[in-house]
Write an enzyme that holds these catalytic residues in place. Structure first.
Site, PDB file in Angstrom:
ATOM      1  N   CYS A 113     -87.330   4.049  15.088  1.00 47.65           N
ATOM      2  CA  CYS A 113     -87.145   2.896  15.985  1.00 47.65           C
ATOM      3  C   CYS A 113     -86.243   3.214  17.171  1.00 47.65           C
ATOM      4  O   CYS A 113     -86.223   2.466  18.153  1.00 47.65           O
ATOM      5  CB  CYS A 113     -86.565   1.715  15.212  1.00 47.65           C
ATOM      6  SG  CYS A 113     -87.588   1.206  13.838  1.00 47.65           S
ATOM      7  N   HIS A 249     -82.724  -3.850  19.464  1.00 46.73           N
ATOM      8  CA  HIS A 249     -83.906  -3.542  18.657  1.00 46.73           C
ATOM      9  C   HIS A 249     -84.242  -4.791  17.838  1.00 46.73           C
ATOM     10  O   HIS A 249     -83.349  -5.432  17.272  1.00 46.73           O
ATOM     11  CB  HIS A 249     -83.608  -2.361  17.734  1.00 46.73           C
ATOM     12  CG  HIS A 249     -84.716  -2.066  16.781  1.00 46.73           C
ATOM     13  ND1 HIS A 249     -86.039  -2.046  17.162  1.00 46.73           N
ATOM     14  CD2 HIS A 249     -84.712  -1.791  15.447  1.00 46.73           C
ATOM     15  CE1 HIS A 249     -86.787  -1.776  16.116  1.00 46.73           C
ATOM     16  NE2 HIS A 249     -86.017  -1.613  15.068  1.00 46.73           N
ATOM     17  N   ASN A 279     -91.188  -6.362  14.276  1.00 48.61           N
ATOM     18  CA  ASN A 279     -90.494  -5.097  14.537  1.00 48.61           C
ATOM     19  C   ASN A 279     -91.522  -4.084  15.029  1.00 48.61           C
ATOM     20  O   ASN A 279     -92.347  -3.597  14.256  1.00 48.61           O
ATOM     21  CB  ASN A 279     -89.829  -4.617  13.239  1.00 48.61           C
ATOM     22  CG  ASN A 279     -89.098  -3.286  13.415  1.00 48.61           C
ATOM     23  OD1 ASN A 279     -89.207  -2.639  14.441  1.00 48.61           O
ATOM     24  ND2 ASN A 279     -88.359  -2.894  12.391  1.00 48.61           N
TER      25      ASN A 279
HETATM   26  O1  UT7 Z   1     -86.428  -1.033  12.186  1.00 49.92           O
HETATM   27  C1  UT7 Z   1     -85.259  -0.518  11.668  1.00 49.92           C
HETATM   28  C2  UT7 Z   1     -85.115  -0.516  10.252  1.00 49.92           C
HETATM   29  N1  UT7 Z   1     -85.535  -1.666   9.498  1.00 49.92           N
HETATM   30  C3  UT7 Z   1     -84.710  -2.707   9.304  1.00 49.92           C
HETATM   31  O2  UT7 Z   1     -83.713  -2.849   9.966  1.00 49.92           O
HETATM   32  C4  UT7 Z   1     -85.049  -3.663   8.199  1.00 49.92           C
HETATM   33  C5  UT7 Z   1     -83.783  -4.037   7.478  1.00 49.92           C
HETATM   34  N2  UT7 Z   1     -83.991  -4.891   6.338  1.00 49.92           N
HETATM   35  C6  UT7 Z   1     -84.348  -6.193   6.437  1.00 49.92           C
HETATM   36  O3  UT7 Z   1     -84.635  -6.681   7.493  1.00 49.92           O
HETATM   37  C7  UT7 Z   1     -84.329  -7.031   5.177  1.00 49.92           C
HETATM   38  O4  UT7 Z   1     -83.689  -6.313   4.149  1.00 49.92           O
HETATM   39  C8  UT7 Z   1     -85.745  -7.458   4.683  1.00 49.92           C
HETATM   40  C9  UT7 Z   1     -86.296  -8.506   5.632  1.00 49.92           C
HETATM   41  C10 UT7 Z   1     -86.680  -6.278   4.622  1.00 49.92           C
HETATM   42  C11 UT7 Z   1     -85.658  -8.088   3.302  1.00 49.92           C
HETATM   43  O5  UT7 Z   1     -84.738  -9.175   3.305  1.00 49.92           O
HETATM   44  P1  UT7 Z   1     -83.597  -9.287   2.177  1.00 49.92           P
HETATM   45  O6  UT7 Z   1     -82.911 -10.553   2.416  1.00 49.92           O
HETATM   46  O7  UT7 Z   1     -82.807  -8.024   2.253  1.00 49.92           O
HETATM   47  O8  UT7 Z   1     -84.446  -9.385   0.846  1.00 49.92           O
HETATM   48  P2  UT7 Z   1     -84.505  -8.413  -0.407  1.00 49.92           P
HETATM   49  O9  UT7 Z   1     -85.195  -7.132  -0.076  1.00 49.92           O
HETATM   50  O10 UT7 Z   1     -83.140  -8.304  -1.017  1.00 49.92           O
HETATM   51  O11 UT7 Z   1     -85.411  -9.265  -1.370  1.00 49.92           O
HETATM   52  C12 UT7 Z   1     -85.057 -10.565  -1.791  1.00 49.92           C
HETATM   53  C13 UT7 Z   1     -86.221 -11.166  -2.581  1.00 49.92           C
HETATM   54  C14 UT7 Z   1     -86.804 -10.234  -3.619  1.00 49.92           C
HETATM   55  O12 UT7 Z   1     -87.142 -10.984  -4.758  1.00 49.92           O
HETATM   56  P3  UT7 Z   1     -86.179 -11.039  -6.050  1.00 49.92           P
HETATM   57  O13 UT7 Z   1     -86.014  -9.611  -6.476  1.00 49.92           O
HETATM   58  O14 UT7 Z   1     -84.898 -11.655  -5.551  1.00 49.92           O
HETATM   59  O15 UT7 Z   1     -86.946 -11.878  -6.986  1.00 49.92           O
HETATM   60  C15 UT7 Z   1     -88.058  -9.702  -2.971  1.00 49.92           C
HETATM   61  O16 UT7 Z   1     -89.035  -9.322  -3.912  1.00 49.92           O
HETATM   62  O17 UT7 Z   1     -87.299 -11.480  -1.678  1.00 49.92           O
HETATM   63  C16 UT7 Z   1     -88.514 -10.908  -2.198  1.00 49.92           C
HETATM   64  N3  UT7 Z   1     -89.382 -10.608  -1.076  1.00 49.92           N
HETATM   65  C17 UT7 Z   1     -90.278 -11.485  -0.574  1.00 49.92           C
HETATM   66  N4  UT7 Z   1     -90.585 -12.748  -0.902  1.00 49.92           N
HETATM   67  C18 UT7 Z   1     -91.526 -13.374  -0.178  1.00 49.92           C
HETATM   68  C19 UT7 Z   1     -89.456  -9.446  -0.375  1.00 49.92           C
HETATM   69  N5  UT7 Z   1     -90.394  -9.548   0.585  1.00 49.92           N
HETATM   70  C20 UT7 Z   1     -90.911 -10.799   0.482  1.00 49.92           C
HETATM   71  C21 UT7 Z   1     -91.899 -11.508   1.199  1.00 49.92           C
HETATM   72  N6  UT7 Z   1     -92.157 -12.781   0.847  1.00 49.92           N
HETATM   73  N7  UT7 Z   1     -92.563 -10.948   2.232  1.00 49.92           N
END
Ligand code: UT7
Length: 322
Positions: A113, A249, A279
């Site tokens: 990125c 970004h 993104n």
């Molecule tokens: O481009 C440069 C690099 N990339 C980034 O900067 C991305 C950085 N990361 C993020 O933006 C966030 O971590 C995400 C948006 C990817 C995820 O958000 P989060 O608040 O960190 O969620 P998480 O990964 O901790 O997941 C929380 C819950 C999980 O369920 P459980 O384990 O709590 O039951 C996931 O399975 O949300 C669930 N989950 C979803 N639920 C509905 C993950 N993706 C989804 C989804 N829809 N699409």
């Protein structure tokens, strides 16, 4: 003193728009989850036959027109991308040929990125050294072709597009400071598992897709982007109060909010495109810059901070007067 000045910008977004509601029909997710956790509402996705260089060419034509230059004025092409058409020749070479740009250095930059920030910083050094007089710098990405569209952890985040700038030497600022960094110890948190010299011909690798430990990436991104912003300001001897715009970004609205807070900058001074573009990796910063310029918010003479963070991890920032 010679500065590097952005004299034209352009962007291209593929026609097809995929909304969060479309994604609800594809994976176990909701519009509400995607909006509140990421800020994304819709993203553009390329057609099957469309490539990264196709998007680069369209964005570049607009930037060239905006700058009021001829393709024959361009003496350097840099394309930052993680999703080039081919392993080689590099994307910059393809773009150079397709636009009819005379023989010149054509450099592919790969820093996930952060690729556009790496490319713009490189162009800045060539211009300041007197080695280039007019550079076309592009950030572009066909990230939809690297995503597993059955994996809700990643497929809801990304989008495709290209952003281009034309830079020239100027006695007036211009880019006033740049800062680049990387730390490969984090390579396993965000990566694509197949490459030219690794598993390219292994059975099943056509199923490969982006691998990301999202919440770990999130934590390092927030910390690093705050530092990246303050370091480039310190390098230029400029106080954060003087900033007119942050062009970050566009990975996640919550990461952007955290960076803005660290800079004491209200969100009204941040160019946000994450809701419309998702993104777009290397394309996100140049496209956001173009959005801000074309809708009249970013004006000549204003102080703009661009920053990015991506797989590697890599990071970087460019502080400039428009
Ligand atoms: O481009 C440069 C690099 N990339 C980034 O900067 C991305 C950085 N990361 C993020 O933006 C966030 O971590 C995400 C948006 C990817 C995820 O958000 P989060 O608040 O960190 O969620 P998480 O990964 O901790 O997941 C929380 C819950 C999980 O369920 P459980 O384990 O709590 O039951 C996931 O399975 O949300 C669930 N989950 C979803 N639920 C509905 C993950 N993706 C989804 C989804 N829809 N699409």
């Amino acid at each position: 003193m010679t500065y590097t000045k952005i004299v034209g910008t352009g962007r291209y977004l593929p026609e097809r728009i995929l909304t969060n509601f479309d994604l609800e029909k594809m994976v176990d997710t909701t519009d509400e989850w995607i909006r509140t956790r990421t800020g994304v509402e819709r993203r553009h996705v390329v057609a099957a036959e469309q490539t990264t260089s196709d998007m680069c060419v369209e964005a570049a034509k607009i930037a060239i027109d905006d700058a009021g230059i001829k393709v024959t004025d361009i003496d350097m092409v840099l394309v930052g991308t993680t999703s080039p058409d081919l392993i080689f020749p590099n994307c910059a070479t393809l773009v150079q040929h397709r636009l009819g740009i005379p023989a010149c250095p054509a450099i592919g930059m790969e820093a996930a990125c952060t690729s556009f920030i790496y490319a713009l910083t490189t162009a800045d050094k060539f211009i300041k050294a007197g080695e280039a007089k007019c550079a076309l710098v592009i950030g572009a990405e066909c990230i939809s072709k690297l995503v597993d569209w059955t994996d809700r952890n990643t497929c809801v985040l990304f989008g495709d597009g290209a952003g281009a700038v034309i830079v020239r030497p100027s006695e007036e600022p211009g880019i006033v400071a740049t800062h680049l960094g990387a730390d490969g110890q984090y390579k396993d948190l965000l990566y694509y598992p197949v490459g030219a010299s690794k598993d390219l011909h292994k059975a099943g690798t056509d199923q490969a897709s982006i691998m990301m430990t999202g919440n770990e990436v999130f934590k390092v991104a927030v910390k690093t982007l705050g530092n990246v912003a303050t370091e480039v300001l310190a390098k230029a001897g400029i106080h954060q109060d003087e900033l007119d715009w942050l062009v970050p970004h566009q990975a996640n609205i919550r990461i952007i909010q955290a960076t803005a807070k660290r800079l004491d900058l209200p969100l009204e001074k941040v160019i946000l495109t994450v809701q419309d573009h998702g993104n777009t990796s290397a394309a996100s910063v140049p496209m956001a810059l173009d959005v801000g310029r074309r809708d009249g918010r970013i004006k000549p003479g204003q102080l703009v901070l661009m920053e990015a963070f991506g797989g590697g991890f890599t990071w970087g920032s460019v502080l400039l007067r428009m």
